[in-house]
Structures are given as structure tokens and as C-alpha cells.
Design an enzyme around this catalytic site. Sequence first.
Site, PDB file in Angstrom:
ATOM      1  N   ASP A 111       0.869  -1.165   0.000  1.00  0.00           N
ATOM      2  CA  ASP A 111       0.000   0.000   0.000  1.00  0.00           C
ATOM      3  C   ASP A 111       0.913   1.224   0.000  1.00  0.00           C
ATOM      4  OD1 ASP A 111      -2.353   1.595   0.331  1.00  0.00           O
ATOM      5  OD2 ASP A 111      -1.843   1.762   2.453  1.00  0.00           O
ATOM      6  N   ASP A 121      -7.461  -1.951   3.962  1.00  0.00           N
ATOM      7  CA  ASP A 121      -6.543  -3.025   3.589  1.00  0.00           C
ATOM      8  C   ASP A 121      -6.900  -4.336   4.274  1.00  0.00           C
ATOM      9  OD1 ASP A 121      -4.919  -1.415   1.949  1.00  0.00           O
ATOM     10  OD2 ASP A 121      -3.812  -0.666   3.680  1.00  0.00           O
ATOM     11  N   ASP A 139      -1.704  -0.765   6.001  1.00  0.00           N
ATOM     12  CA  ASP A 139      -1.939  -0.238   7.347  1.00  0.00           C
ATOM     13  C   ASP A 139      -3.364   0.221   7.591  1.00  0.00           C
ATOM     14  OD1 ASP A 139      -1.986   2.141   5.851  1.00  0.00           O
ATOM     15  OD2 ASP A 139      -1.337   3.295   7.597  1.00  0.00           O
TER      16      ASP A 139
END
Length: 818
Positions: A512, A719, A715
Site C-alpha cells: 500500500d 486493507d 496499514d
Amino acid sequence: MNAVLKLSACFHCGLPVPSGSNWNVSIDDAPRAMCCPGCEAVAQTIVDIGQSAYYRERDEYAVNAFDATMLPPELRLYSNDDAQFARDASSCEATLSVEGIRCAACVWLIERQLTRLPGVQAASLNVATERLYVRWSRAQCEPGDILQAVRQVGYTAYPYDAVRHGERLQQASKTLGRQLFVAGLSMMQVMMYVAPAYLAEDGTLDDNMASLMRWASLLLTLPAICYSAMPFFQGAWASLRARTLGMDVPVALGILAAFFGSVVATFTGRGEVYYDSATMFIFLLLCSRYFELQARRKAASALERLQHALPASASLMAGFPDSRATTLVPAGSLAVGDIILVKPGEAIAADSVIVDGNSALDLSLLTGESAAQRRKTGERVPGGAINASAALILRVLKPACDSTLSDLLKLIERAGSGKPQIAQWADKVAAWFVLGLLLFAAAVFAFWSWHDPAQAWPVAIAVLVVSCPCALSLATPSALAAATDSLLRRGVLIVQPHVLETLHRATHIVFDKTGTLTLGRPVLQQIEGLGSMTEDACLQVAAALEAGSAHPLAQAILDAACAGTPSAGTPSEQPRAHAQHLQEVQGQGLEGVISGVRYRLGNAAFVAAIAGPPLGDTAVGVQGMTPLYLGMQGQWLTRFLLSDALRPEAREVVDYFHSRGKQVVLLSGDQEALTQAVAAQLGIVTACGECLPDEKLDFVQQLQATGAVVVMVGDGINDAAVLSAADVSFAMGSGAALAQAHADTVLLSNQLRSVLDTAQTAARSMRIIHENLGWATLYNVTAIPAAALGFLNPWLSGVGMAASSAVVIANALRLRKS
């Protein structure tokens, strides 16, 4: 004496003393009743070797033949309705402490016993921490059934309690130390009596003296057999009762064969005696188990430190601010809003915010970082942190049971609750290995009985003794425990058992962007002057306008102004300029008056309303950054360019995976232009921006459909789904709790480099596991045929078996130094 016979319980094992029996032993100058000749013999031996202190120091009776089938009534009080066992409407789960773990074979035996129990859905015992995780069907099983099943194979289980668990581990270590001492003493004394027989091979030792030496050796071997070897006999008996062949079975058979063969030779005066081999074998194998126990303690040390980190009490300030008097209360009774005092050196009982004070906090247990971190009034502090300098007054934000450390401990409950495939393979091989070894030993005995009857017995004993299924079964769990401990000390919590194995063979690493590869907050990167005012003056004006704003862009301006440079930093003081008549226009910017001059700070259209027509390119995302304009009546002053700064270690981490042949992918919900800019900076070829959570999930699943092994690092809450779907997942320690709950690994240090550290540790772990398995296999393939051919005598076989286990453990412990 009659008074002794009236006692209702055996002083040794606690069973009822039969009416009319006269078995007793004098212990501490007082006659003690025994229930049978066996207890009498064992107790007398313990007294004879000077270990009467055992009866004064023990906190429970010795194990007896009926103990495994008798479930204490208090354990039947546990039911599925207990809150500590509840999981959902259909199932329950619990973490139990298990007493009596001797080696990795015990793990296999207990798990196998529980999986046979109706209603048990999962059972996994962590050999390093000796804690058992069990999940069962509420309709088919009760906690008492599980406790009973464990006791049926010779072990005791109870709901986990940190204090009792620690006391039991200390007691187990002391008991093993005493058994090791007795075995060593017996071995040395026996060696003194068998040495003349070895030295007098020319027949100079007369028969009467040789017989005396044998009888003396027999008496000196009894303590080792009756006391020191009990762990092996208990383990073997438990395996046979469970109709399995555990690794203690060949060990016990080898000891008994050597001992009873020697007893027969002693009584008949014909044949060889192996008292020296039996005592040496017991001593060496206990040495190996003692080292294994210490290795497991070291591997579990980081987890134990966390278990004891939360304080049991807190200083409550009920009358604050009128009164600063404190009352000591249980930490579990703290409620949201309570005011507590934390003195220097004390641990913070619950997540709180500082009401008064300024101090340094030791967060090493939570993050792995040893350097203390400063916290001041208004800042949040996590439960479990240690106050390192000045006293703090805190307001509780969460109950102690929901503190950061408590949440971490809940994750630890999941850690080690399963086994990777390579460990499961080793357990299966070891189980079949025992059966094959027993059949092979019987065949060897039959062959030598036909070929050379005098050698049949010692060769069969050597085959049983030299084998080392323990080394095979220890190869994987010892390495994984050492690696997990090493990573936890560096701020990496391994939650799922397959992480290291799967990470080592991963093909794709998916990151990410925001909060993972980047810091997750905007940082002022550049100031472009558009008017006559200096850059520093413009920055101070902008900071004055943003002083009361909670917007992330405002904090970036304030950080840069207080640091004196356009870069990220922690503000040490607020800017001196002061704005009046502040007005905020949602989504556009701020307007205020400073020293009689009206300023606007925000997007180009908002500032143009007072500054005039816009200058140059005012598109959002210039050079992958967000522009923020400052202007005054009739004049443009400056343009601030902000972006979410890359983590300092991001490039190193990406380059590492590229160098290992992994494909690195960037998936982000941020704008496509910003995503591509970050990818270009890091050399990532595949990057997708503006990805919704379901699109991230689809991307990962499509990779997996092609055979890829995917690692996901994220995080945020968005996600969580893709973290669950990935083969291995990492959640940043500062990220959302939901993301951490779905991740296989949590980076407590909040450092991206921890992903690199974990990958490197995974590579070393797999290498050491393969080395251990290779060594255990090579040793057995070489040593067993050598013993079968008569090249190894029983005592030398004992040396080989102990050395094999020691090599495996020592090799695994190298991972703790990484």
C-alpha cells in the site's frame, strides 16, 4: 506404628492406603505411610540419596497410576458459559498452560489426543511457551472434557495464569536439575566400579571381586532408574496408553533393556552388564533435555516479558484537580475518564492522555525501540509503556483490558497457535520413524541371536539408544521459536505460524502507499516565491493562519515553520505571529488578518479572489505534489508544495526484494498521478492508483490464480480484506486495529525496514531448518546401521543421541543472535 497405618493417604503419591498394609518409609525422622511397594521403594531411594528435601519443597503429590483418570472436581466447574472461553454462539476457545512438557514429542502426543476428542475443532501446543490453544464446538464439548483428555495421556492442563505458569516453569526446571544431578552422580559412581573390569581384561580380577563390583553398580544405578529416568518412562507410558508410539518409547525400551539385561547377568553371574551405559545414557539425554528446556525458555522470554508488563494496580486520583491524593486500585477497575498518577519507573496501566507533566517513555516492549520517547501534555500514551523520568498525571481513554498492550497480548494468544507445513511434515516423519525403528531393532536382535547370541542384546540396545527422533522433531520448532523471539525483540510480532516459510518462497510483494511506503502525513517539500515577501516570512504567515486548524496540511505547515525549514519535524514551539478574524471555508482554505493585513491560504481559486488572476500552473498534483497558495490583497505571495513523504527506508526495502527476484507492486487508493510519482521514485514498475478495497482484493486474487505467492503490506482499514486474502500479510504498528487483526504479522516498531528484517530472518530460518533436518537425517542414516552392525556399543550410542539433539538446538539458537 499403628498411628502410621491409620493415615488415609499415601505420603508419596496421595492415593488411599489399603487397610492393614504396612508399607512405610522414615522421612525426616517420622514414619510415613505408603500405599504400595512401588511408592515405598521410590520414597526409600529418594531418602537414601539424600533428597528428603523433595518432600518438604513439593507443592503436590507425585504422579500415580490413577492420576490420569481422576479429574479434580474443581476443573469440572469450568463450563462453556464462562466468559473466558466464549468465542461465538457455536464455538468456544481457550489458551491453557500444560504441565509436564518434556520435549517436542509431548506436543505431538497432546495434539493427537485432543483432535480425537468429539467437538474439538483445533488444537495446537506451542512448545516454546508450553501453552495450548484449543477451539471446540459448544454443543459437543465442555472445557472439562478437554482437561480430562489431556490428563489421560499423563499431562495436566489449566486455564492460563501468568503467575502460576511462571512458578510451574521454575519448579519444572528445578526438578529436571535434581534428576540431572542424581543421574550424573550415579554415572560417576558406577564408572568407578566398572573401571576395574575394563582394566583387568587379562583375568587378574577374581570372580568374587567382579561380582561385588556388579552388585555395587546395581545399587548405584537404581537411583538413576527409579528417579532420574522417570520422565522417559512417564512419556513412554503416556504414549502407549494413547495407543501411539511417541519418541520416549525407544528411549525407555533402551534404558530398561540395558538395566534388566544387566540385572539378569548380575544374578546369574554370566554375561555382560551395562550399568555404566544405562546411567550415562540417562545423564546425557537429561543434559540434552535440560539444554532444550533452557532454549525454549530463552525463545519464549520476549513473550513472557510482555505477559508481565501490564501493572496489576494503579494510583487513582479521585479528587483531581482539587486534590492530588491517590488511592491504590486494581488496574482492571479503571474506567474511561479516571485520572491516574504514574511515577517514574512505573508502567502505565491503560491507554491514556497526559493531563499534566512532561516525561520520557520507554516503549521498547511495544515497539522494540530502545530509545526513550518524549511525551508532553495533551499527547496520548499507550498502556504498557514505562514512565522513564518525571511523574505524569493521565486521563484514562480505554479500560486496561482494551489497552494497546492488552490488544498486543491478544495477538500473541494467536501467535504460535499452529505449525507450518515443514513442521507438520517433520512430526509425521518422526511418528513413523519410531515404529520403523522398533521393527528394525527387533529384526536386528533376531539376526544377532542367530549369528552371535552374545552380541544380540548389546546390539539391540545400541540400536534403540542411538536413534534420535527427538532431533528430527526438534529441528523445526526450535528454529522457529528462536527466530520468532529474535524478531519480537526487534518489534516484529509473528501472529501466524506459516509466515517465515511462506515469505521465503513469495513471488510478489504488494505494498500500500499511504502510511506504508510513505509516512502517512503531508510534508512541506518546497516553497516557490511569487511575490516580494521572503520565503521565511511567508511560512510564518501561513503558520499563523493554520495555528488552530486540525487539517493534515496545516500540521505540515506548522512543523516546517517551527523547524525553520520546509521539511518534516516535531514542532518545538508555536510560531510567534498571531492571526485575527480567522475564517475557514470548507474545502477551500483559510482567511485571517495579521498585523492589519488580510491574507488567504488555500487553493488557487480561493486565493485568486483577493490576489488577482492566478499565476502559472495551478493544477492539483503538480510534480506529484499538492500545492497550497498564499496571497494578500492584490498580490500572490508564494506557493507551498506538499506531499506525503517517502519513508527513509522505503527505497532500501524495495531494492532488497528486487535483488531477490521478487516482483514489487504498488496498490493505492490515492490519485493515480501521486501513485505513479511514488512508484517512479522507488523503481516500482507495476503501480495502480485510485484502487478501491475490492479492486485491491481482486488484483491479489488474480495473482494467486496464476500460482503467485503474494505478500501484502498495508496499514489502513481498507486493507483488511486484502490482508486476509494474501498468502502473507504485514500490518504497520501505527495502522488500524482492524488491519492488524487480519494480518499475519504486525510491525510493532512501525518501521518499514522490519519487513526486510523479517524476510532476511525467514531466509536464515529456512536455511537452519534444512540444516537441522539434514543433520538429523544424516545422523540417523549413519548411526543406526553402524549400531546394527555392532560398531557402536550402548554407551557410545547414548553419547551420539545426546550430541545429535544438542547440535540441533545449538544451531537453532544462532537465530536469536540475528
